[in-house]
Design a protein around this motif. Structure first.
Motif, mmCIF file in Angstrom:
data_model
loop_
_atom_site.group_PDB
_atom_site.id
_atom_site.type_symbol
_atom_site.label_atom_id
_atom_site.label_comp_id
_atom_site.label_asym_id
_atom_site.label_seq_id
_atom_site.Cartn_x
_atom_site.Cartn_y
_atom_site.Cartn_z
ATOM 1 N N LEU A 13 -71.989 49.180 63.498
ATOM 2 C CA LEU A 13 -71.879 49.261 61.689
ATOM 3 C C LEU A 13 -72.433 50.516 61.295
ATOM 4 C CD1 LEU A 13 -72.880 45.701 60.799
ATOM 5 C CD2 LEU A 13 -73.430 47.195 59.346
ATOM 6 N N LEU A 14 -73.390 50.878 61.891
ATOM 7 C CA LEU A 14 -74.312 51.887 61.206
ATOM 8 C C LEU A 14 -73.413 53.232 61.293
ATOM 9 C CD1 LEU A 14 -77.651 51.375 62.114
ATOM 10 C CD2 LEU A 14 -77.421 53.385 60.573
ATOM 11 N N GLU A 15 -72.600 53.365 62.187
ATOM 12 C CA GLU A 15 -71.759 54.522 62.540
ATOM 13 C C GLU A 15 -70.572 54.628 61.375
ATOM 14 O OE1 GLU A 15 -69.032 56.397 66.010
ATOM 15 O OE2 GLU A 15 -70.869 55.407 66.418
ATOM 16 N N MET A 16 -70.104 53.224 60.971
ATOM 17 C CA MET A 16 -69.005 53.006 59.973
ATOM 18 C C MET A 16 -69.542 53.264 58.559
ATOM 19 S SD MET A 16 -66.586 50.052 61.251
ATOM 20 C CE MET A 16 -65.838 50.096 59.565
ATOM 21 N N GLU A 17 -70.745 52.785 58.128
ATOM 22 C CA GLU A 17 -71.352 53.071 57.023
ATOM 23 C C GLU A 17 -71.623 54.512 56.758
ATOM 24 O OE1 GLU A 17 -74.219 50.134 55.735
ATOM 25 O OE2 GLU A 17 -72.204 49.225 55.388
ATOM 26 N N LYS A 18 -71.983 55.090 57.819
ATOM 27 C CA LYS A 18 -71.945 56.584 57.616
ATOM 28 C C LYS A 18 -70.731 57.443 57.372
ATOM 29 C CE LYS A 18 -74.345 60.312 60.336
ATOM 30 N NZ LYS A 18 -74.361 60.525 61.873
ATOM 31 N N GLU A 19 -69.684 56.807 57.680
ATOM 32 C CA GLU A 19 -68.344 57.342 57.592
ATOM 33 C C GLU A 19 -68.175 57.116 56.017
ATOM 34 O OE1 GLU A 19 -65.401 59.547 58.567
ATOM 35 O OE2 GLU A 19 -66.842 58.826 60.247
#
Ligand code: TUI
Length: 313
Positions: A251-257
């Motif tokens: 999730l966190l990686e996607m939010e960063k994107e």
């Protein structure tokens, strides 16, 4: 409550709110909408309170008509922006992406009219009790951060559950949508996507062109799995999100994107890797025009539609 009491409450001519679009809805757009008789709305988005103060100062020079401020409740500056809006005694506050409960007393004590966006009946009932003056029922057809229910199902269900005046939002860009919203129990409408291509809208020209070129199925949802679904026009970014969701990327990686993606599209004009947030009605928005022409078209044709409507048994 009918549309005329809503207009009386807010001291506006027409029951049309311009959607508060982060990085896009500034004093120039909101001022033009308010001058045309609707309610122009400045979107604080993720901006600091100083930016909001500057925009409120600007709009007060552009118009003597009421206007609103949209406070996005996922903003890191939400508390400071909420305080600034109270201090500035803005006429109307619209909130989005969360519950404004803890700010209500402060805003009400300044005589500010508060219209939270609600995605469900439960939240509508809760906010009526907290002292909201009206509610914006935003369906999943809308652009940006969205809920699950459609405008068609949300508005009548909220209408049965509360007494407050309702503004229908999501999927409305012309007189047919406006008339339908009134039938569903709304007293007014909020329009976002159609104002993206207004002459007075300062969004990047590439963004406007993307809206003009969009067809009915181009406004897709990313991030349903993250719990923060966002509707935007199909591009390299939405394909990347689709891949990431399929591969269960954390999730966190996607939010960063997603961070900074809206700014990239709206300000820098990078509509390939930025987020071109828009509603499902983008397919119907095919030209640039003035805010006054948009408001006049909406009002005149809705009155005509309703006046000429015949349905007998
Ligand atoms: O807020 C919006 N639309 C937005 S905000 C935005 S800025 C942004 N930038 C990057 C990533 C994400 C957002 C772009 N578009 N619309 C109003 C809205 N509010 N839609 C849904 C809601 C909502 C959702 C949950 C309102 C309340 C709510 O309550 C949950 C709870 O119980 O607190």
């Amino acid at each position: 409550m009918g549309y005329s009491s809503l207009c009386e409450m807010l001291n506006i001519k027409y029951p049309i709110f311009q959607g508060g679009m982060a990085w896009i809805s500034d004093a120039e757009l909101a001022g033009a909408v308010s001058n045309a008789g609707g309610l122009g709305i400045i979107a604080a988005g993720n901006a600091p309170p100083e930016w909001l103060e500057e925009q409120v100062y600007k709009i007060r020079k552009l118009t003597d008509k009421p206007f609103g401020v949209n406070i996005m409740l996922m903003s890191p500056y939400k508390d400071a922006v909420a305080d600034a809006a109270a201090f500035l005694e803005v006429p109307v506050i619209v909130t989005g992406a969360g519950s404004p409960g803890k700010y209500m007393d402060m805003w009400k004590s300044k005589g500010i009219k508060v219209f939270p966006v609600v995605p469900t009946v439960t939240m509508a009932i809760r906010l009526e009790r907290t002292g909201a003056d009206g509610l914006i029922c935003e369906g999943t057809e809308a652009g940006g951060h969205i809920g699950e229910l459609t405008t068609m199902t949300l508005v009548p269900q909220v209408s049965d559950a509360v007494k407050l005046p309702l503004i229908a939002a999501g999927g409305i860009a012309d007189a047919r949508g406006f008339a339908a919203a009134l039938m569903l129990g709304a007293s007014g409408i909020q329009v976002g996507t159609r104002f993206l291509t207004a002459f007075e809208c300062n969004v990047h020209q590439n963004y406007k062109q993307m809206i003009i070129d969009a067809k009915d199925t181009d406004a897709v949802v990313s991030g349903r799995t993250t719990g923060h679904p966002v509707r935007s026009i199909k591009n390299r970014l939405t394909s990347k999100f689709k891949r990431m969701e399929k591969n269960n990327v954390p999730l966190l990686e996607m939010e960063k994107e997603g961070e900074g993606a809206l700014r990239k599209a709206a300000i820098d004009g990078d509509v390939k890797t930025g987020s071109v947030m828009a509603g499902q009605i983008a397919g119907m928005v095919n030209k640039e025009e003035s805010c006054e022409d948009i408001i006049t078209d909406l009002m005149e044709n809705t009155v005509k539609l309703i006046k000429n409507f015949r349905f007998e048994v």
